[in-house]
Scaffold this motif. Sequence first.
Motif, mmCIF file in Angstrom:
data_model
loop_
_atom_site.group_PDB
_atom_site.id
_atom_site.type_symbol
_atom_site.label_atom_id
_atom_site.label_comp_id
_atom_site.label_asym_id
_atom_site.label_seq_id
_atom_site.Cartn_x
_atom_site.Cartn_y
_atom_site.Cartn_z
ATOM 1 N N GLN A 239 -94.236 -0.825 22.390
ATOM 2 C CA GLN A 239 -94.495 -1.918 23.321
ATOM 3 C C GLN A 239 -95.197 -1.382 24.559
ATOM 4 O O GLN A 239 -94.851 -0.312 25.072
ATOM 5 C CB GLN A 239 -93.187 -2.601 23.734
ATOM 6 N N ILE A 240 -96.196 -2.118 25.007
ATOM 7 C CA ILE A 240 -96.943 -1.774 26.213
ATOM 8 C C ILE A 240 -97.032 -3.028 27.072
ATOM 9 O O ILE A 240 -97.314 -4.120 26.558
ATOM 10 C CB ILE A 240 -98.365 -1.273 25.892
ATOM 11 N N GLU A 241 -96.776 -2.881 28.361
ATOM 12 C CA GLU A 241 -96.990 -4.007 29.271
ATOM 13 C C GLU A 241 -97.674 -3.499 30.530
ATOM 14 O O GLU A 241 -97.474 -2.348 30.964
ATOM 15 C CB GLU A 241 -95.674 -4.721 29.614
ATOM 16 N N ILE A 242 -98.518 -4.344 31.101
ATOM 17 C CA ILE A 242 -99.093 -4.087 32.413
ATOM 18 C C ILE A 242 -98.871 -5.331 33.252
ATOM 19 O O ILE A 242 -98.870 -6.454 32.742
ATOM 20 C CB ILE A 242 -100.585 -3.726 32.338
ATOM 21 N N ASP A 243 -98.651 -5.119 34.528
ATOM 22 C CA ASP A 243 -98.443 -6.258 35.408
ATOM 23 C C ASP A 243 -99.055 -5.953 36.763
ATOM 24 O O ASP A 243 -99.266 -4.789 37.129
ATOM 25 C CB ASP A 243 -96.947 -6.573 35.546
ATOM 26 N N ALA A 244 -99.364 -6.998 37.491
ATOM 27 C CA ALA A 244 -99.955 -6.864 38.812
ATOM 28 C C ALA A 244 -99.523 -8.059 39.639
ATOM 29 O O ALA A 244 -99.211 -9.126 39.100
ATOM 30 C CB ALA A 244 -101.474 -6.787 38.735
ATOM 31 N N GLY A 245 -99.489 -7.880 40.947
ATOM 32 C CA GLY A 245 -99.042 -8.978 41.782
ATOM 33 C C GLY A 245 -99.594 -8.934 43.181
ATOM 34 O O GLY A 245 -99.986 -7.878 43.695
ATOM 35 N N ILE A 246 -99.638 -10.101 43.812
ATOM 36 C CA ILE A 246 -100.019 -10.261 45.208
ATOM 37 C C ILE A 246 -99.032 -11.242 45.822
ATOM 38 O O ILE A 246 -98.930 -12.387 45.370
ATOM 39 C CB ILE A 246 -101.439 -10.832 45.354
ATOM 40 N N LEU A 247 -98.288 -10.795 46.810
ATOM 41 C CA LEU A 247 -97.339 -11.656 47.503
ATOM 42 C C LEU A 247 -97.614 -11.578 49.005
ATOM 43 O O LEU A 247 -97.620 -10.489 49.592
ATOM 44 C CB LEU A 247 -95.899 -11.219 47.233
ATOM 45 N N PHE A 248 -97.853 -12.717 49.631
ATOM 46 C CA PHE A 248 -98.014 -12.798 51.075
ATOM 47 C C PHE A 248 -96.711 -13.308 51.673
ATOM 48 O O PHE A 248 -96.206 -14.364 51.281
ATOM 49 C CB PHE A 248 -99.161 -13.746 51.446
ATOM 50 N N THR B 10 -104.035 -16.482 47.768
ATOM 51 C CA THR B 10 -103.236 -16.867 46.608
ATOM 52 C C THR B 10 -102.109 -15.887 46.346
ATOM 53 O O THR B 10 -102.321 -14.677 46.291
ATOM 54 C CB THR B 10 -104.138 -16.939 45.357
ATOM 55 N N ASN B 11 -100.897 -16.396 46.166
ATOM 56 C CA ASN B 11 -99.781 -15.594 45.682
ATOM 57 C C ASN B 11 -99.722 -15.715 44.167
ATOM 58 O O ASN B 11 -99.735 -16.831 43.626
ATOM 59 C CB ASN B 11 -98.467 -16.102 46.281
ATOM 60 N N ALA B 12 -99.668 -14.591 43.480
ATOM 61 C CA ALA B 12 -99.696 -14.639 42.018
ATOM 62 C C ALA B 12 -99.042 -13.396 41.431
ATOM 63 O O ALA B 12 -99.076 -12.313 42.027
ATOM 64 C CB ALA B 12 -101.131 -14.753 41.514
ATOM 65 N N ILE B 13 -98.422 -13.572 40.268
ATOM 66 C CA ILE B 13 -97.900 -12.468 39.464
ATOM 67 C C ILE B 13 -98.478 -12.627 38.068
ATOM 68 O O ILE B 13 -98.415 -13.711 37.480
ATOM 69 C CB ILE B 13 -96.362 -12.486 39.382
ATOM 70 N N GLY B 14 -99.054 -11.558 37.547
ATOM 71 C CA GLY B 14 -99.642 -11.620 36.209
ATOM 72 C C GLY B 14 -99.130 -10.500 35.337
ATOM 73 O O GLY B 14 -98.821 -9.398 35.817
ATOM 74 N N GLY B 15 -98.997 -10.763 34.067
ATOM 75 C CA GLY B 15 -98.537 -9.743 33.135
ATOM 76 C C GLY B 15 -99.195 -9.889 31.777
ATOM 77 O O GLY B 15 -99.638 -10.969 31.395
ATOM 78 N N ASP B 16 -99.269 -8.776 31.071
ATOM 79 C CA ASP B 16 -99.844 -8.766 29.732
ATOM 80 C C ASP B 16 -99.066 -7.747 28.911
ATOM 81 O O ASP B 16 -98.808 -6.633 29.384
ATOM 82 C CB ASP B 16 -101.319 -8.381 29.797
ATOM 83 N N GLY B 17 -98.665 -8.112 27.714
ATOM 84 C CA GLY B 17 -97.877 -7.197 26.907
ATOM 85 C C GLY B 17 -98.191 -7.319 25.432
ATOM 86 O O GLY B 17 -98.672 -8.362 24.970
ATOM 87 N N VAL B 18 -97.926 -6.245 24.674
ATOM 88 C CA VAL B 18 -98.154 -6.242 23.232
ATOM 89 C C VAL B 18 -97.038 -5.476 22.544
ATOM 90 O O VAL B 18 -96.403 -4.593 23.122
ATOM 91 C CB VAL B 18 -99.513 -5.605 22.857
ATOM 92 N N LEU B 19 -96.819 -5.836 21.298
ATOM 93 C CA LEU B 19 -95.946 -5.094 20.378
ATOM 94 C C LEU B 19 -96.789 -4.679 19.190
ATOM 95 O O LEU B 19 -97.455 -5.517 18.577
ATOM 96 C CB LEU B 19 -94.771 -5.964 19.926
ATOM 97 N N ILE B 20 -96.774 -3.377 18.879
ATOM 98 C CA ILE B 20 -97.535 -2.838 17.759
ATOM 99 C C ILE B 20 -96.564 -2.131 16.827
ATOM 100 O O ILE B 20 -95.847 -1.217 17.238
ATOM 101 C CB ILE B 20 -98.634 -1.876 18.245
ATOM 102 N N SER B 21 -96.529 -2.566 15.576
ATOM 103 C CA SER B 21 -95.606 -2.016 14.587
ATOM 104 C C SER B 21 -96.396 -1.222 13.554
ATOM 105 O O SER B 21 -97.337 -1.758 12.947
ATOM 106 C CB SER B 21 -94.836 -3.159 13.915
ATOM 107 N N VAL B 22 -96.037 0.046 13.343
ATOM 108 C CA VAL B 22 -96.790 0.917 12.437
ATOM 109 C C VAL B 22 -95.849 1.673 11.504
ATOM 110 O O VAL B 22 -94.714 1.973 11.851
ATOM 111 C CB VAL B 22 -97.665 1.927 13.210
ATOM 112 N N LYS B 23 -96.363 1.984 10.309
ATOM 113 C CA LYS B 23 -95.654 2.819 9.352
ATOM 114 C C LYS B 23 -95.890 4.287 9.667
ATOM 115 O O LYS B 23 -96.962 4.687 10.118
ATOM 116 C CB LYS B 23 -96.132 2.525 7.930
ATOM 117 N N THR B 24 -94.892 5.109 9.390
ATOM 118 C CA THR B 24 -94.985 6.551 9.619
ATOM 119 C C THR B 24 -95.212 7.271 8.295
ATOM 120 O O THR B 24 -95.065 6.679 7.219
ATOM 121 C CB THR B 24 -93.683 7.064 10.256
#
Length: 483
Positions: A395-404, A372-386
Amino acid sequence: MPLISVILFAFAVLIMGVRQEQLEVTQAQGTALQQMTAQSAKEFSEFTKAAAAYIQSVGLPLPGTALTVGNLQGVNLLPSSFPTQTPFGQTLVADYVSDPNNPVALDVVVHTTGSMNAALLQKAGVSSGSLATVQYDTAVVAQNQVPSSISGSTGQFFGVANGAVLNNLGSSSSMTLPGGISTQQQEVAEYILSPGQYGYWLISANAFSSPFQVENPVNATSGIFSLRDFILFGNNTQTIQSQGFSLTCPSIAQNMTNYTPGGINGADVNVSNSMSLFFCIPAYKGQVVPFTETPATQFLGSTSISQNLSWNGQYYVYASPGYSETSNASYVNTGSIAGLNNNLYVTGGFVSNAGGTIPQYPNNEAFPVPNTNAIGGDGVLISVKTPQNTTDNYQIEIDAGILFTGPGCSEVLFNPDSGQSQLYQVWANSSGTNLCGSQVNQWQHWSAVKDSSNTGSMPVSQTYEYGGNSYPLGFSVATPMVN
């Protein structure tokens, strides 16, 4: 002795006896008052420390709008023997309210409350007009016992409260208590600003990317023989999840406090199949909420299919139905990837090697599903008071992929699915992988940013190989807000 002298002497003796009795009573009352004051100060100090520890804690809920002796006993911050009333008959309470300057932070006002017990006051020789003196004397004794430096707190004020005003002990300064807090009479009080609540929001991020997965044999008794099930399929998953609040940032984590606004931090993680990361976002405890963000995946073929097969000593048979997964995202145009091949297979001999002590399956068989060829990603936005009452976005993102890519070796193989022989493009067999110019491109990557101008997504830049050349691959991962 004349009678008048006897009478005067007796009267003098009586007066002296009365005075002696009064002196003894006064001394007893003074001793009682001193002991009761010292005990009240001790209990106030212990209760204040326990209340601060409760709010500093990780994972303990805040019941209602106040903490009581019972609440603190319930989590072993106060012993079961701790009295429910002070020596003067009052109760101790820790009210918590939103900080006037930062509504996401909680302030705590620890104070005595309720009327003093008349019988106990009489025992100490205290009149109703001396209640303020009792509270002041208790505060004087307690001032060296109450916590004066609480981790994470932006300040502590201690003294005697009267209504909504706290008069700081040892100085002429005073302050107004937060809205909703007002004492009924003069009471010992300590005002703690956001005790231990400014620390870190811990975020975990995990990615798994593998061109295949071989499960160890599963013995499933089925009447006359045991099935050995194997699953080979493209696997590409990511998860970003809240791990709660911590006063400290673990050394293994990315501390986003140190990030330069707008600067993207990130790296490829050079592991065979998976990566696990932690991030620390500076935040107040009250801002931390649970969440689990699951990935969006683009399968570059029409579907990702997995089927369970068993080996009966001569050929494969189905042990369970196959299933398919469809894309829930679109990152790239499939046609833009040079040499992408959605039809590369592995042979039975490769399964034998990958499975370790598994019986050697024929090398002239093809698994009936391509990799299987696939690209996957996951991301978030977190808003906080100081603490400055401004807002930071992380913002945090992670991604992974497999390409043949590439053609693979063209071989005539037996298909256990159809029972027929046909021409296959082979990526791997018992001799190895990446056969005849085929290439598997696999990655796991993360990136994170503070106060980006684009809070909706994060850019990703990867490369892949085809025909001995490198090609760029760019896409974006969405970062939806999770709090």
